[in-house]
Scaffold this active site. Structure first.
Site, PDB file in Angstrom:
ATOM      1  N   ASN A  13      32.048  37.615  36.945  1.00  8.60           N
ATOM      2  CA  ASN A  13      31.587  36.277  37.348  1.00  8.60           C
ATOM      3  C   ASN A  13      30.793  36.408  38.517  1.00  8.60           C
ATOM      4  OD1 ASN A  13      31.108  33.597  38.311  1.00  8.60           O
ATOM      5  ND2 ASN A  13      33.439  33.184  38.728  1.00  8.60           N
ATOM      6  N   TRP A  14      29.666  36.569  38.179  1.00  7.34           N
ATOM      7  CA  TRP A  14      28.627  36.921  39.386  1.00  7.34           C
ATOM      8  C   TRP A  14      28.577  35.830  40.517  1.00  7.34           C
ATOM      9  CZ3 TRP A  14      23.393  39.573  37.491  1.00  7.34           C
ATOM     10  CH2 TRP A  14      23.967  40.820  36.747  1.00  7.34           C
ATOM     11  N   LYS A  15      29.174  34.667  40.265  1.00  2.00           N
ATOM     12  CA  LYS A  15      29.050  33.382  41.188  1.00  2.00           C
ATOM     13  C   LYS A  15      27.634  33.346  41.704  1.00  2.00           C
ATOM     14  CE  LYS A  15      33.814  34.346  41.950  1.00  2.00           C
ATOM     15  NZ  LYS A  15      35.007  34.202  43.181  1.00  2.00           N
ATOM     16  N   HIS A  99      36.194  26.528  37.173  1.00  2.00           N
ATOM     17  CA  HIS A  99      36.504  27.645  38.034  1.00  2.00           C
ATOM     18  C   HIS A  99      37.214  26.829  39.241  1.00  2.00           C
ATOM     19  CE1 HIS A  99      36.314  30.760  40.998  1.00  2.00           C
ATOM     20  NE2 HIS A  99      36.457  31.836  39.993  1.00  2.00           N
ATOM     21  N   GLU A 101      36.630  27.251  42.482  1.00  2.00           N
ATOM     22  CA  GLU A 101      35.434  27.030  43.172  1.00  2.00           C
ATOM     23  C   GLU A 101      34.817  25.699  42.844  1.00  2.00           C
ATOM     24  OE1 GLU A 101      33.405  30.853  43.263  1.00  2.00           O
ATOM     25  OE2 GLU A 101      35.411  32.006  43.937  1.00  2.00           O
ATOM     26  N   GLU A 171      43.689  32.320  37.396  1.00  2.00           N
ATOM     27  CA  GLU A 171      43.236  32.790  38.618  1.00  2.00           C
ATOM     28  C   GLU A 171      44.008  32.050  39.562  1.00  2.00           C
ATOM     29  OE1 GLU A 171      39.134  34.377  37.874  1.00  2.00           O
ATOM     30  OE2 GLU A 171      39.018  32.272  38.817  1.00  2.00           O
ATOM     31  N   GLY A 177      38.838  36.463  45.786  1.00  2.00           N
ATOM     32  CA  GLY A 177      37.869  36.951  47.207  1.00  2.00           C
ATOM     33  C   GLY A 177      38.572  37.316  48.128  1.00  2.00           C
ATOM     34  N   SER A 217      40.670  39.208  42.625  1.00  2.00           N
ATOM     35  CA  SER A 217      40.582  40.660  43.345  1.00  2.00           C
ATOM     36  C   SER A 217      40.886  41.630  42.269  1.00  2.00           C
ATOM     37  CB  SER A 217      41.421  40.456  44.427  1.00  2.00           C
ATOM     38  OG  SER A 217      40.958  39.481  45.589  1.00  2.00           O
ATOM     39  N   GLY A 238      35.062  38.752  39.909  1.00  2.00           N
ATOM     40  CA  GLY A 238      34.169  38.345  40.779  1.00  2.00           C
ATOM     41  C   GLY A 238      33.642  39.580  41.562  1.00  2.00           C
ATOM     42  N   GLY A 239      34.034  39.796  42.777  1.00  2.00           N
ATOM     43  CA  GLY A 239      33.523  40.915  43.463  1.00  2.00           C
ATOM     44  C   GLY A 239      33.061  42.236  42.993  1.00  2.00           C
TER      45      GLY A 239
HETATM   46  P1  13P Z   1      37.073  37.972  43.038  1.00  2.00           P
HETATM   47  O1  13P Z   1      37.198  39.159  41.756  1.00  2.00           O
HETATM   48  O2  13P Z   1      35.912  38.269  43.851  1.00  2.00           O
HETATM   49  O3  13P Z   1      38.556  37.759  43.744  1.00  2.00           O
HETATM   50  O4  13P Z   1      36.840  36.760  42.301  1.00  2.00           O
HETATM   51  C1  13P Z   1      37.752  36.417  41.256  1.00  2.00           C
HETATM   52  C2  13P Z   1      37.050  35.094  40.464  1.00  2.00           C
HETATM   53  O5  13P Z   1      37.132  34.148  40.824  1.00  2.00           O
HETATM   54  C3  13P Z   1      36.555  35.172  39.107  1.00  2.00           C
HETATM   55  O6  13P Z   1      35.996  34.200  38.543  1.00  2.00           O
END
Ligand code: 13P
Length: 256
Positions: A13-15, A99, A101, A171, A177, A217, A238-239
């Protein structure tokens, strides 16, 4: 419940990261790495602006492309929104729904998550439906209640056949994050609980083929323990999805 019945899905998930030019560079790095690992499904969920680039570059490769949201209506006066049909027509195969977010910053609710999930299915997309508790909810001991509420709401009005096409991503919000991963046991406990919710609603045959990911994470250092768990069928990352080498390690671990 037999883990071997399920193909792990490793989804980045590149956000809101990577311009089109940057996306091109990352995808070009990823293609030869992903080619080595075919026993998991590899997905990159890129910003809308990079979808076309991602689709073109990944044609003929084993990387699938996803979006990070879709609207629940087919079309209409919804300024700034993108419909599931628009994504499907481009060749997009996955879409992240609900998600945390989106729930936190964009007023996404269980109701809209349910509607968006149905719209995604109707368009032939594979929804990745996100659920998870906040830190205060875990501390108050209501993790299961929250996850149950979110999951039941998301799957309301969805048949067993449709449910099999949905990926669920657990999640925990406090792990996103933050560098603070759920322990293997904490993640497994909730993923197993989600599978039980699905079994109670749809029966064991459906629940045991449903893909349930962990997200929060996940990184090259902790992925092996998490992905080895009976009820964790991949990750939403994500990251660590923004660096080809890190994402490559996750693919390698999922293929081990
Ligand atoms: P991180 O891997 O950066 O914690 O993000 C997880 C996430 O929200 C994937 O959708």
């Amino acid at each position: 419940m037999n883990k071997a019945l399920r193909k792990a899905v490793i989804a980045g998930n590149w956000k809101m990261n990577k311009t089109r030019t940057e996306a091109k560079t990352l995808i070009e790095e990823l293609i030869p790495i992903a080619a080595k690992f075919s026993s998991c499904e590899t997905v990159i969920c890129v910003p809308f602006t990079s979808l076309e680039t991602a689709l073109e570059l990944t044609k003929g490769t084993n990387i699938k492309v996803g979006a990070q949201n879709c609207h629940f209506q087919k079309c209409g006066a919804y300024t700034g929104e993108i419909s599931a049909g628009m994504l499907a027509e481009m060749g997009v195969e996955y879409v992240i729904i609900g998600h945390s977010e989106r729930r936190q910053y964009f007023a996404e609710t269980d109701l809209t998550v349910n509607r968006r999930t149905k719209a995604a299915l109707a368009a032939g997309l594979t929804p990745i439906v996100c659920v998870g508790e906040m830190l205060s909810e875990r501390e108050d001991g209501i993790t299961e209640a929250i996850v149950m509420l979110q999951t039941i709401a998301a799957f309301t009005g969805i048949s067993a056949e449709e449910a099999k096409k949905i990926v669920i991503a657990y999640e925990p919000v406090w792990a996103i994050g933050t560098g603070k991963t759920a322990t293997d046991e904490q993640a497994e406990e909730v993923c197993a609980f989600i599978r039980k919710i699905m079994a109670d609603k749809y029966g064991n045959d459906t629940a045991e083929v449903m893909v349930i990911q962990y997200g929060g994470s996940m990184n090259p250092g902790n992925a092996a323990g998490l992905l080895a768990k009976e009820n964790i069928d991949g990750g939403l990352i994500g990251g660590a999805s923004l660096k080809a080498s890190d994402f490559g390690v996750l693919l390698e671990v999922a293929n081990a």
